[in-house]
Design an enzyme around this catalytic site. Structure first.
Site, short mmCIF file in Angstrom:
data_model
loop_
_atom_site.label_atom_id
_atom_site.label_comp_id
_atom_site.label_asym_id
_atom_site.label_seq_id
_atom_site.Cartn_x
_atom_site.Cartn_y
_atom_site.Cartn_z
N LYS A 56 0.80 -1.22 0.00
CA LYS A 56 0.00 0.00 0.00
C LYS A 56 0.84 1.28 0.00
O LYS A 56 0.37 2.35 -0.37
CB LYS A 56 -0.97 -0.01 1.18
N SER A 308 0.92 -9.94 -0.51
CA SER A 308 0.62 -8.51 -0.46
C SER A 308 1.01 -7.80 0.84
O SER A 308 1.18 -6.58 0.85
CB SER A 308 -0.87 -8.30 -0.74
C1 LIG Z 1 -5.26 -3.63 0.82
C2 LIG Z 1 -4.71 -4.99 0.80
C3 LIG Z 1 -5.11 -5.94 -0.16
C4 LIG Z 1 -6.16 -5.66 -1.20
O1 LIG Z 1 -5.83 -4.63 -2.07
P1 LIG Z 1 -6.94 -3.83 -2.86
O2 LIG Z 1 -6.25 -2.83 -3.65
O3 LIG Z 1 -7.85 -3.24 -1.81
O4 LIG Z 1 -7.68 -4.85 -3.67
C5 LIG Z 1 -4.52 -7.19 -0.14
N1 LIG Z 1 -3.59 -7.51 0.77
C6 LIG Z 1 -3.18 -6.64 1.71
C7 LIG Z 1 -2.14 -7.06 2.67
C8 LIG Z 1 -3.72 -5.34 1.75
O5 LIG Z 1 -3.30 -4.48 2.70
#
Ligand SMILES: *Cc1c(COP(=O)(O)O)cnc(C)c1O
Length: 322
Positions: A56, A308
């Site tokens: 993010k 992510s």
């Molecule tokens: C925000 C987030 C997501 C999802 O991302 P989007 O852009 O909202 O689809 C996935 N994994 C983690 C760790 C996140 O912080």
């Protein structure tokens, strides 16, 4: 009613250059120990090792660096209790910009503490997104802050899309990339980049089975809101789809599947023990969906999973490992 998506690959290239020095260039990891489990040749994009512990920071940085000097001098505001809050706090702090983050009154203390530790001011407000959005509007009106939206802004989508861009720069011949889908910023930006760089690479998204907002929106042909279901993947706990994200997803994502909490837990343990990487539940959904039988590969396919984020509560982690 088919319309061309209003974002292009060039937006992602520009974001990539802009955020270069402020964000880590995470390196793909070849995870041999996960090959049997997944039934393919497995690569990982470890955004759990990214600054602030999730991707993010990419969108937040791109958005903040794109503001005018005057906007930057007035400060930014965001509504989030999760990884976006920490990302905005960090990205603003790195540029000496004032950040105010609106969080629910019951936000976990560790998230409030982390956000404040990055130098942001935390304003607690209500329990619902609607209450927080009203508070954000008020802060913008009174202080002239700029909003850093968590997912429905072209600058955010372009920033998150640098994940897909980096993956394909490192391995242009991947057969598939699997990404989590929450509010859809990460998968929208990344799918646009991936398909531009290799039209043959499959893009697969995974959302919680109980909150099928983008699957239902694709069926409906428009962005809809579904009932908020339960999921352990707190980064994916979003029940409404957004038009721009949906439009890009419809154009570039080949497959969107669901995943259950049971398999999120199983996958989290496997990733920690076999790949030796600490991941949060939202980051496990791709491998979880394969374990659940919702995605299938052939053994010769090269597949990259986007891990992510890695911001996981200590107590929760202990429970998972038991
Ligand atoms: C925000 C987030 C997501 C999802 O991302 P989007 O852009 O909202 O689809 C996935 N994994 C983690 C760790 C996140 O912080």
């Amino acid at each position: 009613m088919e319309q061309e998506s209003s974002m292009t690959f060039d937006d992602i290239l520009k974001a990539s250059e802009k955020i270069l020095v402020n964000v880590k260039r995470t390196q793909l990891i070849r995870a041999e120990k996960l090959d049997d489990l997944v039934g393919a040749i497995v690569y990982l994009k470890p955004e759990n090792l990214q600054l602030t512990g999730s991707f993010k920071i990419r969108g937040a940085t791109n958005c903040i660096l794109s503001l005018s000097e005057e906007q930057q001098s007035k400060g930014v505001v965001a509504a989030s209790s999760g990884n976006h809050a920490q990302a905005v706090a960090y990205a603003a702090g790195a540029k000496g910009i004032k950040a105010t983050i609106v969080m629910p009154v019951d936000a976990p203390k560790v998230k409030v503490d982390n956000t404040m530790a990055y130098g942001a001011e935390v304003v607690k407000c209500g329990y619902t997104g609607i209450e927080r959005d009203e508070k954000v509007e008020e802060l913008i009106r009174i202080n002239g802050f700029s909003l850093v939206h968590s997912h429905a802004d072209p600058k955010i989508i372009a920033g998150q899309g640098t994940v897909g861009y980096e993956i394909m720069s490192d391995m242009p011949d991947l057969d598939a990339v699997v990404l989590p889908c929450g509010a859809g910023g990460l998968i929208a930006g990344s799918s646009l980049a991936i398909k531009h760089m290799n039209i043959k690479t499959k893009v697969i998204g995974v959302e919680p089975e109980n909150i099928p907002r983008y699957r239902k929106s694709l069926e409906a042909g428009k962005a809809i809101t579904v009932e908020m279901g339960q999921t352990l993947a707190d980064g994916l706990r979003v029940n409404n789809a957004k038009d721009l994200n949906l439009q890009i997803i419809r154009e570039y994502v080949d497959e969107l599947v669901g995943v259950s909490d049971e398999y999120i837990l199983k996958a989290m343990k496997e990733i920690i023990m076999k790949a030796k990487l600490l991941v949060e539940p939202s980051a496990t959904v791709g491998i979880a969906a394969v374990m659940e039988g919702n995605i299938k590969f052939s053994p010769k396919e090269k597949v990259c999973f986007v891990l992510s984020g890695g911001n996981v509560d200590e107590e929760f982690l202990l429970k998972v490992l038991k």
